[in-house]
Design a protein around this motif. Sequence first.
Motif, PDB file in Angstrom:
ATOM      1  N   MET A   1       0.852  -1.177   0.000  1.00  0.00           N
ATOM      2  CA  MET A   1       0.000   0.000   0.000  1.00  0.00           C
ATOM      3  C   MET A   1       0.891   1.231   0.000  1.00  0.00           C
ATOM      4  N   ARG A   2       0.646   2.104  -0.908  1.00  0.00           N
ATOM      5  CA  ARG A   2       1.403   3.359  -0.990  1.00  0.00           C
ATOM      6  C   ARG A   2       0.528   4.493  -0.469  1.00  0.00           C
ATOM      7  N   PHE A   3       1.113   5.267   0.396  1.00  0.00           N
ATOM      8  CA  PHE A   3       0.438   6.444   0.914  1.00  0.00           C
ATOM      9  C   PHE A   3       0.991   7.669   0.197  1.00  0.00           C
ATOM     10  N   THR A   4       0.157   8.682   0.052  1.00  0.00           N
ATOM     11  CA  THR A   4       0.599   9.918  -0.595  1.00  0.00           C
ATOM     12  C   THR A   4       0.113  11.104   0.233  1.00  0.00           C
ATOM     13  N   ILE A   5       0.853  12.169   0.130  1.00  0.00           N
ATOM     14  CA  ILE A   5       0.484  13.407   0.807  1.00  0.00           C
ATOM     15  C   ILE A   5       0.270  14.474  -0.254  1.00  0.00           C
ATOM     16  N   ARG A   6      -0.860  15.131  -0.171  1.00  0.00           N
ATOM     17  CA  ARG A   6      -1.148  16.243  -1.075  1.00  0.00           C
ATOM     18  C   ARG A   6      -0.857  17.521  -0.315  1.00  0.00           C
ATOM     19  N   HIS A   7       0.224  18.171  -0.666  1.00  0.00           N
ATOM     20  CA  HIS A   7       0.638  19.377   0.043  1.00  0.00           C
ATOM     21  C   HIS A   7      -0.254  20.573  -0.273  1.00  0.00           C
ATOM     22  N   ASP A   8      -1.046  20.482  -1.345  1.00  0.00           N
ATOM     23  CA  ASP A   8      -1.962  21.566  -1.687  1.00  0.00           C
ATOM     24  C   ASP A   8      -3.320  21.408  -0.996  1.00  0.00           C
ATOM     25  N   ASP A   9      -3.463  20.351  -0.212  1.00  0.00           N
ATOM     26  CA  ASP A   9      -4.704  20.074   0.501  1.00  0.00           C
ATOM     27  C   ASP A   9      -4.709  20.832   1.830  1.00  0.00           C
ATOM     28  N   ASP A  10      -5.872  21.321   2.246  1.00  0.00           N
ATOM     29  CA  ASP A  10      -5.992  22.023   3.526  1.00  0.00           C
ATOM     30  C   ASP A  10      -5.923  21.063   4.717  1.00  0.00           C
ATOM     31  N   THR A  11      -6.114  19.770   4.473  1.00  0.00           N
ATOM     32  CA  THR A  11      -6.065  18.784   5.540  1.00  0.00           C
ATOM     33  C   THR A  11      -4.626  18.600   5.988  1.00  0.00           C
ATOM     34  N   PRO A  12      -4.374  18.647   7.302  1.00  0.00           N
ATOM     35  CA  PRO A  12      -3.004  18.471   7.790  1.00  0.00           C
ATOM     36  C   PRO A  12      -2.435  17.112   7.372  1.00  0.00           C
ATOM     37  N   PRO A  13      -1.131  17.044   7.134  1.00  0.00           N
ATOM     38  CA  PRO A  13      -0.510  15.785   6.689  1.00  0.00           C
ATOM     39  C   PRO A  13      -0.770  14.591   7.611  1.00  0.00           C
ATOM     40  N   PHE A  14      -0.736  14.803   8.941  1.00  0.00           N
ATOM     41  CA  PHE A  14      -0.977  13.667   9.837  1.00  0.00           C
ATOM     42  C   PHE A  14      -2.377  13.109   9.634  1.00  0.00           C
TER      43      PHE A  14
END
Length: 120
Positions: A1-14
């Motif tokens: 399973m690969r996780f990704t982070i969208r840095h342009d998203d308002d949701t905090p990374p955690f």
Amino acid sequence: MRFTIRHDDDTPPFEQVRRQVVDAVASRTLAPGTRMPTVRALAAELDLAVNTVAKAYRALEADHVIETRGRAGTFVAATGDPTTQEAQLAALAYADRVHHLGLDRATALALVESALDAPR
């Protein structure tokens, strides 16, 4: 399973990490007993601070989505009622043993079906 982070998203990374794990468990992409990456490894993979991933893992553990087994690591927790949890753990133990023995999936499933069909 690969996780990704969208840095342009308002949701905090955690919260993005936490939500992706919850969704993967709910969709059975992450099965009970699946070993999770270490906090440091996942932080490096996602280019996040270790404390960010640790915060997500603490939230997931508080929600009983994952469980830490000391030095053995962090794993997806068994879910559902106690009977389902016990069956999930038994299935995981069986899968581990089948892999260790080198049996293919079809043979392993045939053995389970035969055992379930046997008179009691």
